[in-house]
Design an enzyme around this catalytic site. Structure first.
Site: not given
Ligand SMILES: [Zn+2]
Length: 273
Positions: A122, A139, A147, A150, A168, A171, A209
């Site tokens: 989850n 996950h 980002c 970078c 970001c 960058c 579950g």
């Molecule tokens: Zn970045």
């Protein structure tokens, strides 16, 4: 003088009390427990899933396909606004959902048991909101942004205070959640962490579950079973491990965990610590 009513052998949900009691007893004796949790755990908190995505369940197959397209790695790169529309929808559902009594029980066990690990598929972070600390997010999590250019990451509590899509600050690139989108492999870090935990071994392994099992979810259960370590499964659906586990509780995770909690509370906890 009246005699107390005899305790029924099954609960109103048809679960066997002797089995609920047996798992509760194992929890009092265990030094280490692995919980493997999936979508059913969050469904009790009102989060319905579409292929692991909370809050994005769709009735019509064509709408479900649109979700998968929007949540694909390719769309994130080429049409990030489309992906972010779905991400906002997920975030709204996740942020307003509350951890259930099932989440709370697992968090309480972490305080009682020397080594209690939650491995979850989850991405909603409900375990942590209930108080669990030792959580392996297989996950990733919706709330962690990354980002892709970078590789700077940023932890959030939700998307409600952000400009969308978030950029970001280093960058200027469009950020994305640090979780696999359709077409991407699973992150390696959680798998490495899980492997290290599995090498230490567990006294009890419980899956909670799941409707379907990926091999990496089933494996800890199958390994435990082959080593004679007790295993349990809680969930409404029949899965690949349902016939393998020592204890199979067919029902909603929250209800079954509440019943085990009731039984657990009545037992004197073995002094292990
Ligand atoms: Zn970045």
């Amino acid at each position: 003088m009246t005699t107390p009513p005899r305790r029924k052998r099954t609960t109103s949900a048809g679960l066997r009390r002797d089995e609920l009691d047996a798992v509760a007893l194992l929890l009092t004796q265990a030094r280490s427990v692995l919980f493997i949790t999936g979508p059913g755990m969050s469904a009790d908190a009102g989060l319905t899933h579409h292929r692991g995505l909370p809050g994005l369940a769709r009735k019509k197959p064509e709408d479900a396909r649109l979700v998968e397209l929007g949540m694909s790695a390719e769309t994130m790169v080429n049409r990030p606004n489309m992906t972010w529309r779905y991400l906002l929808e997920m975030d709204l559902h996740v942020r307003t959902a509350q951890p259930t009594r099932g989440h709370e029980f697992i968090a309480a066990l972490e305080r009682d048991i020397k080594r209690c690990v939650v491995m979850t598929t989850n991405v909603d972070r409900l375990h942590q909101r209930a108080g669990s600390k030792n959580v392996i997010e297989m996950h990733g999590a919706l709330q962690d942004l990354l980002c892709p250019r970078c590789e700077i990451s940023r932890r959030t509590t939700g998307y409600h205070m952000m400009d969308i899509p978030p950029l970001c600050t280093t960058c200027g690139g469009v950020m994305r959640p640090d979780m696999p989108l359709f077409g991407e492999p699973l992150p390696a870090d959680p798998m490495t962490r899980l492997q290290a935990e599995l090498e230490q071994g567990f006294d009890l392994v419980m899956a909670v579950g799941f409707g379907a099992m990926f091999p990496y979810i089933a494996r800890p259960i199958l390994v435990a079973k082959s080593e004679g370590i007790p295993t349990a499964e809680i969930g409404a659906a029949q899965t690949d491990v349902s016939e393998v586990v020592d204890f199979r509780f067919r029902g909603t995770p929250m209800r079954v965990l509440e019943l085990i909690w009731d039984a657990y509370r009545q037992l004197p906890r073995a002094t292990l610590l």
